[in-house]
Design an enzyme around this catalytic site. Structure first.
Site, short mmCIF file in Angstrom:
data_model
loop_
_atom_site.label_atom_id
_atom_site.label_comp_id
_atom_site.label_asym_id
_atom_site.label_seq_id
_atom_site.Cartn_x
_atom_site.Cartn_y
_atom_site.Cartn_z
N TRP A 102 89.49 41.56 84.98
CA TRP A 102 89.29 42.03 83.60
C TRP A 102 90.47 42.80 83.09
O TRP A 102 90.85 42.68 81.91
CB TRP A 102 87.99 42.82 83.48
N ASP A 169 88.15 50.70 80.10
CA ASP A 169 87.10 49.70 79.97
C ASP A 169 86.08 50.04 81.06
O ASP A 169 86.36 49.91 82.25
CB ASP A 169 87.69 48.30 80.18
N LYS A 193 75.33 45.19 80.02
CA LYS A 193 75.03 45.35 81.45
C LYS A 193 74.04 46.49 81.67
O LYS A 193 72.96 46.29 82.21
CB LYS A 193 76.31 45.56 82.22
N1 PMP Z 1 85.45 44.02 80.87
C1 PMP Z 1 84.65 44.00 81.94
C2 PMP Z 1 84.90 44.96 83.05
C3 PMP Z 1 83.61 43.06 82.01
O1 PMP Z 1 82.81 43.03 83.08
C4 PMP Z 1 83.41 42.16 80.95
C5 PMP Z 1 82.28 41.15 80.94
N2 PMP Z 1 81.74 40.79 82.12
C6 PMP Z 1 84.28 42.21 79.87
C7 PMP Z 1 85.28 43.17 79.85
C8 PMP Z 1 84.14 41.27 78.71
O2 PMP Z 1 83.06 41.71 77.98
P1 PMP Z 1 82.42 40.92 76.74
O3 PMP Z 1 81.75 39.73 77.30
O4 PMP Z 1 81.48 41.96 76.18
O5 PMP Z 1 83.51 40.60 75.80
#
Ligand code: PMP
Length: 356
Positions: A102, A169, A193
Site C-alpha cells: 500500500w 495511512d 475495515k
Molecule cells: N491503504 C491500505 C493500508 C489499505 O489496506 C487499503 C485497502 N485495502 C487501501 C489503502 C485502499 O483503500 P480504498 O480501497 O479505500 O481506496
C-alpha cells in the site's frame, strides 16, 4: 440466523448487533417515516447525525483542536493523490516510507498526480520496518507512512522520528491504535475495515498545513471539505450513518484502547497456533507482525487451496491471501468477534492434525 466467521480483508464483517439495529431503522429513521438515506442531507435530522459523527470521532480519536476532521468520499486511494496535491500545493516534497504494497501504491499515485515525491526508505519487499532515524531531503514537507500493511501483514511499531509532520495511512488499523497527535500532520484511512461500509475516507488534517486558496477543484481540495463541514456536495449518507452506529459501538467497547486490546487478543490466538507448528509458517518477524492481518503459508499451494476450501465449507470465509502474494490471510477487524478468532485457531489445529 446463521452468520459465517468472516475474515475478509475489507469490506469485512460488521457486528451483528449494529446491522440488526440498522435493519430495524431502514424504512423509518427516528420516527420520520423514511429511511435516513432517503432524506435530504440538509434536513435537521441528517445534520444532527453528521455533527454527532464528527464529535464522536474527535472524542474517540483524542485529536486536538489543531486538527480538522473531514469525510471524503471514495476511500483511501483517493487520498493517495489528494495528500500530495494539497500538502504540496505551494511547493516542497513528500517523502515516503516504503514498507509494503500500500505504501508503494501511495507513492506511485503521488507521482501520477504530478507531485514531487520520493522514497525515504524501502524494505524492498522484505518484512522489515525502517530504523528510527532516517535522512530526509531538503524541502520535505511531510513523511508518509503506512502504519499497517494489509497485504504483507506487517505493522510499524515505532513511527519515524523526523522533524516534519507525519502523514499516516491507518486504513487497516483505524482507531484500533493510539495516534501520537503531536507528530502527525494528516491521518487518513478508508472506513471499510473497522468502521463502516466502503466508500468513505475519514481524514484528520492539521489546519496550518492547508493552503488558503490552492489551485484545486472543489472535490480535490481538502480545505473545501473543511470549510463546508464535509457537506459541500451530497455526502455518502449511508456510510456516515453506519459510521455513527459503529462509533457508538466502539465507545461501548472501550474506544481505541479497547479495540487495540481486542486486536491483540484475537491475533495472538492465531499466531500462537503458527508458532507451535511446523506446518504453518509466517515470514514476518514477531515484533512487527500485524494485529489485524495475519498472513501465513502452508507447506505447499495445494494444501493452501484445500485449507481455504475446507474452511469455507465449515463457515470460515475470506481466508485466501491477497492475489499478489498468495498464501493465507486472516483479517481480524473491529467487528470480528473474539469467538470467531478462537474458532479459527481451533479449526487450524484440527486441519494440521488431519493434513500433516
Ligand atoms: N491503504 C491500505 C493500508 C489499505 O489496506 C487499503 C485497502 N485495502 C487501501 C489503502 C485502499 O483503500 P480504498 O480501497 O479505500 O481506496
Amino acid at each position: 440466523m446463521s452468520r459465517v466467521h468472516n475474515f475478509t480483508a475489507g469490506p469485512c464483517t460488521l457486528p451483528t448487533e449494529v446491522l440488526e439495529e440498522v435493519a430495524t431503522e431502514l424504512t423509518d429513521y427516528a420516527g420520520t417515516g423514511m429511511g435516513l438515506v432517503e432524506m435530504s442531507h440538509r434536513s435537521p435530522v441528517y445534520q444532527e447525525l453528521h455533527t454527532r459523527v464528527l464529535q464522536r470521532v474527535r472524542e474517540i480519536s483524542g485529536a486536538s483542536d489543531e486538527f480538522e476532521i473531514i469525510l471524503v468520499p471514495g476511500g483511501a486511494t483517493m487520498l493517495f493523490s489528494l495528500v500530495p496535491l494539497n500538502l504540496l500545493a505551494s511547493g516542497g516534497k513528500g517523502g515516503y516510507m516504503i514498507t509494503g504494497s500500500w505504501a508503494t501504491k501511495a507513492l506511485a499515485d503521488g507521482r501520477r498526480a504530478g507531485a514531487e515525491v520520493y522514497t525515504v526508505w524501502d524494505n524492498e519487499g522484505r518484512p522489515e520496518m525502517p530504523p528510527p532515524d532516517v535522512d530526509i531531503e531538503k524541502d520535505t514537507r511531510y513523511v508518509h507512512i503506512t502504519t499497517n500493511e494489509t497485504i504483507d501483514g506487517v505493522r510499524m511499531i515505532d513511527f519515524p522520528d523526523v522533524d516534519v509532520p507525519l502523514v499516516a495511512d491507518m486504513s487497516s488499523e483505524y482507531l484500533a491504535r493510539h495516534i501520537p497527535w503531536e507528530r502527525m500532520g494528516l491521518v487518513y484511512g478508508g472506513v471499510q475495515k473497522n468502521l463502516a461500509p466502503a466508500g468513505l475516507a475519514l481524514v484528520f488534517v492539521r489546519r496550518d498545513l492547508l493552503d488558503d486558496e490552492p489551485l484545486l477543484a472543489s472535490a480535490t481540495n481538502l480545505g473545501w471539505y473543511v470549510a463546508n463541514r464535509s457537506l459541500g456536495n451530497t455526502p455518502p449518507m449511508f456510510q456516515t450513518y453506519l459510521l455513527d452506529k459503529m462509533l457508538a459501538w466502539l465507545e461501548r467497547k472501550g474506544g481505541i484502547a479497547g479495540l487495540e486490546k481486542a486486536s491483540q487478543e484475537k491475533s495472538s490466538l492465531i499466531y500462537d497456533v503458527i508458532d507451535h507448528s511446523e506446518f504453518y509458517r509466517s515470514s514476518v518477524p514477531a515484533e512487527i507482525r500485524s494485529h489485524t492481518n495475519v498472513v501465513f503459508n502452508l507447506p505447499d499451494e495445494n494444501l493452501e487451496r484445500k485449507f481455504v476450501g475446507d474452511a469455507t465449507n465449515d463457515g470460515l470465509i475470506g481466508l485466501k491471501g491477497h492475489r499478489s502474494v498468495g498464501g493465507i490471510r486472516a483479517s481480524l477487524y473491529a467487528g470480528l468477534a473474539l469467538e470467531s478468532a478462537a474458532t479459527l485457531a481451533e479449526w487450524m489445529r484440527a486441519f494440521e492434525l488431519n493434513n500433516h
